[in-house]
Design a protein around this motif. Structure first.
Motif, PDB file in Angstrom:
ATOM      1  N   GLY A 144     -44.706  49.336  63.595  1.00 30.66           N
ATOM      2  CA  GLY A 144     -45.625  49.079  64.187  1.00 30.66           C
ATOM      3  C   GLY A 144     -45.671  51.112  64.945  1.00 30.66           C
ATOM      4  N   VAL A 145     -46.466  50.678  65.964  1.00 30.02           N
ATOM      5  CA  VAL A 145     -46.459  52.412  66.957  1.00 30.02           C
ATOM      6  C   VAL A 145     -45.655  52.201  67.928  1.00 30.02           C
ATOM      7  N   ASN A 146     -45.215  50.661  68.407  1.00 32.06           N
ATOM      8  CA  ASN A 146     -45.359  50.883  69.136  1.00 32.06           C
ATOM      9  C   ASN A 146     -43.304  51.118  69.503  1.00 32.06           C
ATOM     10  N   SER A 147     -42.568  51.025  68.209  1.00 35.03           N
ATOM     11  CA  SER A 147     -41.421  50.366  68.050  1.00 35.03           C
ATOM     12  C   SER A 147     -40.750  50.901  67.029  1.00 35.03           C
ATOM     13  N   PHE A 148     -39.204  51.948  67.110  1.00 32.28           N
ATOM     14  CA  PHE A 148     -38.026  51.947  65.995  1.00 32.28           C
ATOM     15  C   PHE A 148     -37.946  50.720  65.238  1.00 32.28           C
ATOM     16  N   HIS A 149     -37.090  50.257  63.747  1.00 32.71           N
ATOM     17  CA  HIS A 149     -36.496  49.280  63.960  1.00 32.71           C
ATOM     18  C   HIS A 149     -35.384  49.730  63.227  1.00 32.71           C
ATOM     19  N   ALA A 150     -34.200  49.209  63.818  1.00 38.28           N
ATOM     20  CA  ALA A 150     -33.382  49.460  62.956  1.00 38.28           C
ATOM     21  C   ALA A 150     -32.256  48.086  62.176  1.00 38.28           C
ATOM     22  N   LEU A 151     -31.426  48.537  61.085  1.00 29.82           N
ATOM     23  CA  LEU A 151     -32.615  47.330  60.373  1.00 29.82           C
ATOM     24  C   LEU A 151     -30.984  46.772  60.104  1.00 29.82           C
ATOM     25  N   LEU A 152     -29.674  46.644  60.589  1.00 29.41           N
ATOM     26  CA  LEU A 152     -28.134  46.275  60.542  1.00 29.41           C
ATOM     27  C   LEU A 152     -27.591  45.124  59.217  1.00 29.41           C
ATOM     28  N   CYS A 153     -27.383  45.618  58.085  1.00 28.85           N
ATOM     29  CA  CYS A 153     -26.981  44.990  57.030  1.00 28.85           C
ATOM     30  C   CYS A 153     -25.734  44.721  57.096  1.00 28.85           C
ATOM     31  N   VAL A 154     -25.974  43.103  57.939  1.00 27.46           N
ATOM     32  CA  VAL A 154     -24.082  42.150  57.578  1.00 27.46           C
ATOM     33  C   VAL A 154     -23.674  41.422  57.213  1.00 27.46           C
ATOM     34  N   ASP A 155     -24.214  41.456  55.772  1.00 24.28           N
ATOM     35  CA  ASP A 155     -23.697  40.906  54.661  1.00 24.28           C
ATOM     36  C   ASP A 155     -24.655  41.438  53.329  1.00 24.28           C
ATOM     37  N   GLY A 156     -23.883  40.740  52.140  1.00 25.61           N
ATOM     38  CA  GLY A 156     -24.437  41.525  51.039  1.00 25.61           C
ATOM     39  C   GLY A 156     -25.119  43.139  50.504  1.00 25.61           C
ATOM     40  N   CYS A 157     -26.080  42.763  49.931  1.00 27.15           N
ATOM     41  CA  CYS A 157     -26.676  43.762  49.352  1.00 27.15           C
ATOM     42  C   CYS A 157     -28.054  43.937  48.949  1.00 27.15           C
ATOM     43  N   GLY A 158     -28.620  45.210  48.779  1.00 24.07           N
ATOM     44  CA  GLY A 158     -29.949  45.278  48.537  1.00 24.07           C
ATOM     45  C   GLY A 158     -30.620  46.817  48.704  1.00 24.07           C
ATOM     46  N   SER A 159     -31.686  46.896  48.443  1.00 17.75           N
ATOM     47  CA  SER A 159     -32.884  48.294  48.294  1.00 17.75           C
ATOM     48  C   SER A 159     -33.927  47.900  49.097  1.00 17.75           C
ATOM     49  N   ILE A 160     -33.944  49.818  49.984  1.00 19.02           N
ATOM     50  CA  ILE A 160     -35.532  49.458  50.593  1.00 19.02           C
ATOM     51  C   ILE A 160     -36.074  50.627  49.797  1.00 19.02           C
ATOM     52  N   SER A 161     -37.560  50.192  49.422  1.00 15.06           N
ATOM     53  CA  SER A 161     -38.218  50.861  48.517  1.00 15.06           C
ATOM     54  C   SER A 161     -39.525  51.823  48.867  1.00 15.06           C
ATOM     55  N   TRP A 162     -40.197  52.344  48.517  1.00 12.44           N
ATOM     56  CA  TRP A 162     -41.410  52.776  49.491  1.00 12.44           C
ATOM     57  C   TRP A 162     -42.243  54.095  48.245  1.00 12.44           C
ATOM     58  N   ASP A 163     -43.120  53.831  48.563  1.00 15.97           N
ATOM     59  CA  ASP A 163     -44.489  54.854  47.944  1.00 15.97           C
ATOM     60  C   ASP A 163     -45.622  55.864  48.413  1.00 15.97           C
ATOM     61  N   GLY A 164     -44.672  56.874  48.353  1.00 21.11           N
ATOM     62  CA  GLY A 164     -45.305  58.451  49.048  1.00 21.11           C
ATOM     63  C   GLY A 164     -45.549  59.647  47.845  1.00 21.11           C
ATOM     64  N   GLU A 165     -46.478  60.224  48.538  1.00 19.66           N
ATOM     65  CA  GLU A 165     -46.627  61.201  47.707  1.00 19.66           C
ATOM     66  C   GLU A 165     -46.608  61.180  46.447  1.00 19.66           C
ATOM     67  N   GLY A 166     -47.373  60.141  45.973  1.00 20.48           N
ATOM     68  CA  GLY A 166     -47.467  60.177  44.574  1.00 20.48           C
ATOM     69  C   GLY A 166     -46.141  59.838  44.030  1.00 20.48           C
ATOM     70  N   SER A 167     -45.410  59.146  44.241  1.00 25.32           N
ATOM     71  CA  SER A 167     -44.121  59.147  43.465  1.00 25.32           C
ATOM     72  C   SER A 167     -43.129  57.887  44.865  1.00 25.32           C
ATOM     73  N   SER A 168     -42.152  57.492  43.962  1.00 32.00           N
ATOM     74  CA  SER A 168     -41.579  56.391  44.883  1.00 32.00           C
ATOM     75  C   SER A 168     -40.449  56.868  44.816  1.00 32.00           C
ATOM     76  N   SER A 169     -39.526  56.156  45.987  1.00 33.00           N
ATOM     77  CA  SER A 169     -38.225  56.727  46.171  1.00 33.00           C
ATOM     78  C   SER A 169     -37.971  54.924  46.933  1.00 33.00           C
ATOM     79  N   SER A 170     -36.512  55.099  47.167  1.00 30.89           N
ATOM     80  CA  SER A 170     -36.121  54.765  47.064  1.00 30.89           C
ATOM     81  C   SER A 170     -33.910  54.356  48.150  1.00 30.89           C
ATOM     82  N   LEU A 171     -33.210  53.380  48.913  1.00 30.43           N
ATOM     83  CA  LEU A 171     -32.644  53.650  49.910  1.00 30.43           C
ATOM     84  C   LEU A 171     -31.907  52.269  50.134  1.00 30.43           C
ATOM     85  N   ASN A 172     -31.163  52.292  48.939  1.00 32.92           N
ATOM     86  CA  ASN A 172     -29.349  51.541  48.855  1.00 32.92           C
ATOM     87  C   ASN A 172     -28.860  50.944  49.922  1.00 32.92           C
TER      88      ASN A 172
END
Length: 332
Positions: free
Chosen positions: A275-303
């Motif tokens: 939301g507008v009130n706060s950043f978030h910090a996502l700390l992975c403490v086990d396992g793995c994955g990916s974050i994806s998003w759509d923006g400006e006509g294309s998709s991107s991801s971050l492992n």
């Protein structure tokens, strides 16, 4: 404009009580030994996190784009674009010193306007006999504590609490405490590096020097009343498709939620947006994955992998989380 997440690289600390698990278990690949602490999300001048995708520190990015912190009051109380919190991974191969942290009022008056330090520990792993110190077993006074420090008999005055994997402890400023040997801990705290050591087992550093004690300041701020051994709080998992979550801590300084992500057999990915009130910090403490998003006509991801910390700016794009991981979601 919606904003996108980015990965942080930690600052590393080689305190004498550290071990090697932050490299061995989390693959942080930091060339120091011992490796005691990884400051995975920090703008503190004693150890700043890096933003490798932008070739700058997190502090430098915030000076250019302070709006990514959000509008929470804690973001503006210091009058400069700094994180109000600091997130660490801690490997206690040996006992940490018996110590205490001041509150904001004392720190402001006596430590050049610094923040005090209230913190939360989430135990990621612990040996069978691991414990921590939490306050005093009975009421004490300053003279008694000084005598006990002088003759090495402070141990029986302290509450020693057994700890186990997944335990949670909230340590208010003024609480005498110490993490014990064999504990692997994620710590979320105010952005402060003020530690007043009461007792350090007469240890010496690699140069043969004893570490400084701060007995007078410690006793100025310490709660010398009897402290009941902390009980584990009631925790309730909330289930949804591909994810379970639970609130670990909510206080005026930070909020911490644990996410158990499992979308490996889920057709719909878990969505996440700040939301507008706060950043978030996502700390992975086990396992793995990916974050994806759509923006400006294309998709991107971050492992992401175990040990990674992802900074998600306030008002982020809608993110889709995929994988099998345990994540600590920290916000203000």
């Amino acid at each position: 404009m919606k904003r996108i997440p980015f990965k942080l690289l930690p600052a590393a600390k080689d305190y004498l009580w550290g071990g090697s698990r932050l490299n061995d278990d989390f693959g942080l690949n930091v060339d120091i030994s011992p490796f005691a602490e990884a400051w995975v999300c920090s703008t503190h001048s004693d150890g700043e996190s890096q933003v490798p995708s932008l070739s700058c520190t997190l502090s430098e990015l915030l000076s250019k784009e302070p709006e990514i912190l959000g509008t929470h009051p804690l973001q503006t109380t210091q009058g400069r674009p700094e994180l109000p919190i600091l997130i660490k991974l801690i490997d206690a191969k040996s006992d940490l010193s018996v110590q205490v942290h001041p509150d904001d009022e004392y720190a402001k008056e006596h430590e050049n306007g610094s923040l005090g330090k209230t913190e939360m520990w989430y135990v990621l792993d612990a040996k069978k006999d691991s414990s921590l110190v939490y306050g005093f077993r009975r009421d004490v006074d300053s003279d008694e504590v000084k005598r006990a420090i002088g003759n090495g008999s402070i141990g029986p005055l302290l509450n020693h609490v057994p700890i186990h994997k997944n335990d949670l402890f909230y340590i208010e400023a003024g609480t005498v405490h110490a993490i014990g040997a064999g504990a692997l801990v994620a710590e979320i705290q105010e952005s402060s590096n003020l530690t007043y050591r009461l007792y350090d087992y007469d240890r010496t550093d690699k140069n043969g020097n004893k570490r400084e004690l701060h007995i007078d300041k410690a006793l100025d701020v310490a709660n010398l009343k009897s402290s009941a051994a902390p009980r584990q709080p009631m925790r309730t998992l909330r289930y949804s498709s591909g994810c379970a979550s639970e609130l670990l801590t909510r206080c005026k300084y930070f909020q911490v939620e644990r996410l158990l992500l499992n979308t490996e057999v889920c057709r719909e990915l878990v969505t996440f947006q700040t939301g507008v009130n706060s950043f978030h910090a996502l700390l992975c403490v086990d396992g793995c994955g990916s974050i994806s998003w759509d923006g400006e006509g294309s998709s991107s991801s971050l492992n992401f992998f175990k040990g990674d910390c992802i900074f998600v700016p306030a008002e982020s794009e809608v993110l889709k989380l995929h994988g099998r991981a345990q994540i600590l979601n920290v916000s203000c």
